[in-house]
Design a protein around this motif. Sequence first.
Motif, PDB file in Angstrom:
ATOM      1  N   THR A  69     -10.642   9.716   4.592  1.00 23.26           N
ATOM      2  CA  THR A  69     -10.692  10.679   5.698  1.00 23.26           C
ATOM      3  C   THR A  69     -11.786  11.696   5.439  1.00 23.26           C
ATOM      4  O   THR A  69     -12.344  11.751   4.339  1.00 23.26           O
ATOM      5  N   PRO A  70     -12.102  12.543   6.428  1.00 19.85           N
ATOM      6  CA  PRO A  70     -13.106  13.597   6.211  1.00 19.85           C
ATOM      7  C   PRO A  70     -12.750  14.563   5.090  1.00 19.85           C
ATOM      8  O   PRO A  70     -13.624  15.231   4.538  1.00 19.85           O
ATOM      9  N   ALA A  71     -11.464  14.659   4.730  1.00 23.89           N
ATOM     10  CA  ALA A  71     -11.046  15.581   3.673  1.00 23.89           C
ATOM     11  C   ALA A  71     -10.964  14.900   2.310  1.00 23.89           C
ATOM     12  O   ALA A  71     -10.649  15.543   1.319  1.00 23.89           O
ATOM     13  N   GLY A  72     -11.239  13.599   2.253  1.00 21.17           N
ATOM     14  CA  GLY A  72     -11.130  12.861   0.999  1.00 21.17           C
ATOM     15  C   GLY A  72     -10.123  11.727   1.125  1.00 21.17           C
ATOM     16  O   GLY A  72      -9.513  11.513   2.172  1.00 21.17           O
ATOM     17  N   ASP A  73      -9.919  10.983   0.045  1.00 17.08           N
ATOM     18  CA  ASP A  73      -8.984   9.863   0.048  1.00 17.08           C
ATOM     19  C   ASP A  73      -7.546  10.359  -0.022  1.00 17.08           C
ATOM     20  O   ASP A  73      -7.197  11.172  -0.891  1.00 17.08           O
ATOM     21  N   LEU A  74      -6.707   9.857   0.883  1.00 19.82           N
ATOM     22  CA  LEU A  74      -5.304  10.230   0.917  1.00 19.82           C
ATOM     23  C   LEU A  74      -4.462   9.100   0.329  1.00 19.82           C
ATOM     24  O   LEU A  74      -4.627   7.943   0.693  1.00 19.82           O
ATOM     25  N   ALA A  75      -3.549   9.433  -0.576  1.00 17.77           N
ATOM     26  CA  ALA A  75      -2.647   8.447  -1.181  1.00 17.77           C
ATOM     27  C   ALA A  75      -1.361   8.422  -0.365  1.00 17.77           C
ATOM     28  O   ALA A  75      -0.539   9.339  -0.454  1.00 17.77           O
ATOM     29  N   LEU A  76      -1.192   7.379   0.427  1.00 16.58           N
ATOM     30  CA  LEU A  76      -0.047   7.289   1.332  1.00 16.58           C
ATOM     31  C   LEU A  76       0.920   6.193   0.883  1.00 16.58           C
ATOM     32  O   LEU A  76       0.561   5.302   0.100  1.00 16.58           O
ATOM     33  N   ARG A  77       2.142   6.262   1.399  1.00 16.68           N
ATOM     34  CA  ARG A  77       3.161   5.236   1.127  1.00 16.68           C
ATOM     35  C   ARG A  77       3.568   4.618   2.461  1.00 16.68           C
ATOM     36  O   ARG A  77       4.054   5.320   3.363  1.00 16.68           O
ATOM     37  N   ILE A  78       3.381   3.311   2.582  1.00 22.33           N
ATOM     38  CA  ILE A  78       3.748   2.596   3.803  1.00 22.33           C
ATOM     39  C   ILE A  78       5.136   1.999   3.606  1.00 22.33           C
ATOM     40  O   ILE A  78       5.324   1.141   2.724  1.00 22.33           O
ATOM     41  N   PRO A  79       6.136   2.414   4.372  1.00 23.58           N
ATOM     42  CA  PRO A  79       7.494   1.887   4.198  1.00 23.58           C
ATOM     43  C   PRO A  79       7.556   0.371   4.457  1.00 23.58           C
ATOM     44  O   PRO A  79       6.864  -0.145   5.339  1.00 23.58           O
ATOM     45  N   LYS A  80       8.400  -0.312   3.676  1.00 24.71           N
ATOM     46  CA  LYS A  80       8.676  -1.724   3.901  1.00 24.71           C
ATOM     47  C   LYS A  80      10.094  -1.860   4.456  1.00 24.71           C
ATOM     48  O   LYS A  80      10.957  -1.017   4.191  1.00 24.71           O
ATOM     49  N   LEU A  81      10.318  -2.914   5.233  1.00 24.50           N
ATOM     50  CA  LEU A  81      11.620  -3.150   5.849  1.00 24.50           C
ATOM     51  C   LEU A  81      12.278  -4.388   5.257  1.00 24.50           C
ATOM     52  O   LEU A  81      11.604  -5.291   4.741  1.00 24.50           O
ATOM     53  N   ARG A  82      13.631  -4.426   5.343  1.00 28.73           N
ATOM     54  CA  ARG A  82      14.353  -5.590   4.813  1.00 28.73           C
ATOM     55  C   ARG A  82      14.029  -6.847   5.597  1.00 28.73           C
ATOM     56  O   ARG A  82      13.909  -7.932   5.047  1.00 28.73           O
ATOM     57  N   THR A  83      13.888  -6.692   6.915  1.00 28.00           N
ATOM     58  CA  THR A  83      13.517  -7.843   7.742  1.00 28.00           C
ATOM     59  C   THR A  83      12.322  -7.460   8.602  1.00 28.00           C
ATOM     60  O   THR A  83      12.262  -6.355   9.152  1.00 28.00           O
ATOM     61  N   GLY A  84      11.377  -8.379   8.716  1.00 30.49           N
ATOM     62  CA  GLY A  84      10.188  -8.083   9.497  1.00 30.49           C
ATOM     63  C   GLY A  84       9.221  -7.195   8.733  1.00 30.49           C
ATOM     64  O   GLY A  84       9.343  -6.988   7.522  1.00 30.49           O
ATOM     65  N   SER A  85       8.241  -6.672   9.437  1.00 29.93           N
ATOM     66  CA  SER A  85       7.221  -5.836   8.794  1.00 29.93           C
ATOM     67  C   SER A  85       6.978  -4.588   9.638  1.00 29.93           C
ATOM     68  O   SER A  85       7.338  -4.533  10.816  1.00 29.93           O
ATOM     69  N   PHE A  86       6.384  -3.623   9.000  1.00 31.22           N
ATOM     70  CA  PHE A  86       6.064  -2.370   9.684  1.00 31.22           C
ATOM     71  C   PHE A  86       4.677  -1.914   9.254  1.00 31.22           C
ATOM     72  O   PHE A  86       4.340  -1.928   8.068  1.00 31.22           O
ATOM     73  N   PHE A  87       3.858  -1.539  10.265  1.00 27.70           N
ATOM     74  CA  PHE A  87       2.558  -0.937   9.969  1.00 27.70           C
ATOM     75  C   PHE A  87       2.363   0.207  10.958  1.00 27.70           C
ATOM     76  O   PHE A  87       2.458  -0.002  12.176  1.00 27.70           O
ATOM     77  N   PRO A  88       2.141   1.424  10.471  1.00 28.26           N
ATOM     78  CA  PRO A  88       2.081   2.591  11.364  1.00 28.26           C
ATOM     79  C   PRO A  88       0.911   2.546  12.339  1.00 28.26           C
ATOM     80  O   PRO A  88      -0.210   2.189  11.958  1.00 28.26           O
ATOM     81  N   ALA A  89       1.202   2.904  13.580  1.00 26.68           N
ATOM     82  CA  ALA A  89       0.144   2.964  14.595  1.00 26.68           C
ATOM     83  C   ALA A  89      -0.916   3.974  14.207  1.00 26.68           C
ATOM     84  O   ALA A  89      -2.075   3.856  14.593  1.00 26.68           O
ATOM     85  N   LEU A  90      -0.532   4.982  13.418  1.00 29.20           N
ATOM     86  CA  LEU A  90      -1.463   6.018  12.970  1.00 29.20           C
ATOM     87  C   LEU A  90      -2.661   5.430  12.235  1.00 29.20           C
ATOM     88  O   LEU A  90      -3.773   5.962  12.298  1.00 29.20           O
ATOM     89  N   LEU A  91      -2.444   4.310  11.537  1.00 26.52           N
ATOM     90  CA  LEU A  91      -3.506   3.720  10.723  1.00 26.52           C
ATOM     91  C   LEU A  91      -4.203   2.557  11.408  1.00 26.52           C
ATOM     92  O   LEU A  91      -5.032   1.886  10.793  1.00 26.52           O
ATOM     93  N   ASP A  92      -3.880   2.295  12.658  1.00 28.92           N
ATOM     94  CA  ASP A  92      -4.543   1.236  13.418  1.00 28.92           C
ATOM     95  C   ASP A  92      -6.023   1.537  13.496  1.00 28.92           C
ATOM     96  O   ASP A  92      -6.434   2.620  13.915  1.00 28.92           O
TER      97      ASP A  92
END
Length: 339
Positions: A69-92
Amino acid sequence: MAMDHAALLEVLDALKAGDAGDRVRVAAETMYQALIDTEVSATIGAGRWERSPARSNQRNGSRPRTLATPAGDLALRIPKLRTGSFFPALLDRRRRVDQALFAVVMEAYVHGVSTRKVDDLVQALGVGSGISKSEVSRICAELDDQVAAFRSRSLAASSYPYVFLDATYGKARVDHQVVSQAVVVAIGVRADGHREVLGVDVGDSENGAFWTAFLRSLKARGLSGVKLVIADAHLGLAQAVRTVLLGAGVQRCRVHFMRNVLAVVPKSNAEMVAALVRTIFAQPDAGAVREQLHTVADMLGRQFPQVQAMLEAAAEELLAFTAFPPGHWKKIWSTNPLE
């Protein structure tokens, strides 16, 4: 009051230049992570550790993700689900939300973030349907803690011989009207050369009362040891410095002064005039600098009496840098750290 993105991003640049970049990065990281957690809660129908009949899935740990990002590298945690997958729209990759997000973060640094502002941002990300008012308040509280710590921290541990002050103007909505507001930034330089953002504030204008209040707020937090303030010829600033920071001099930014000079000469003569004025700052010692200023003023006065008057009137503030070590001159004769 909501500042426009351009003004807030200018403040971001100033904060990064003044070694506050890590504070901005942490604030942005907090904001991103809070919005990701909010989105996954909306996706599965329940918050973390919440019992809800609407729950459709469960969290199953997380995976790391680094976001540039413009402020530097951000260390984020992407949640995982028991069934299926999840990817935040924020990071699209197709979404361009950096400006909106950093406008919120920087607005928080300037004058506090509002629940309405965060709610608007979440709506823009497409996760507004699953966020509650309490969740918005929680996100604001996390960011507000960092903001409050930054804006109220003590400055008493160090002295700052040099302080750079500058302002930019941006449009803001105040009482349902869009008006122009001044955003001011102060950067201090310690004796060891380390730069630090001392404070940021917003006001209706750059008048003497505003500058006086801003400087008093810095002094109340422990600002001390100021020998020189570097700034443009802002209205009332010099008097505010003399009132609040007793014994400190004022250095008028040579870059801003040059712009003022060139604004009153024909374009055909601008290059010649600029070259002559620059010779003032190319001298080896304080005596030669002052002598050259008067020489240049006399030379230009024959054709441009207004320029001569400007040089003579601004001489003391324009040459205040000469009272300090020559090795510092290039660093303190303009507001380049803020430019």
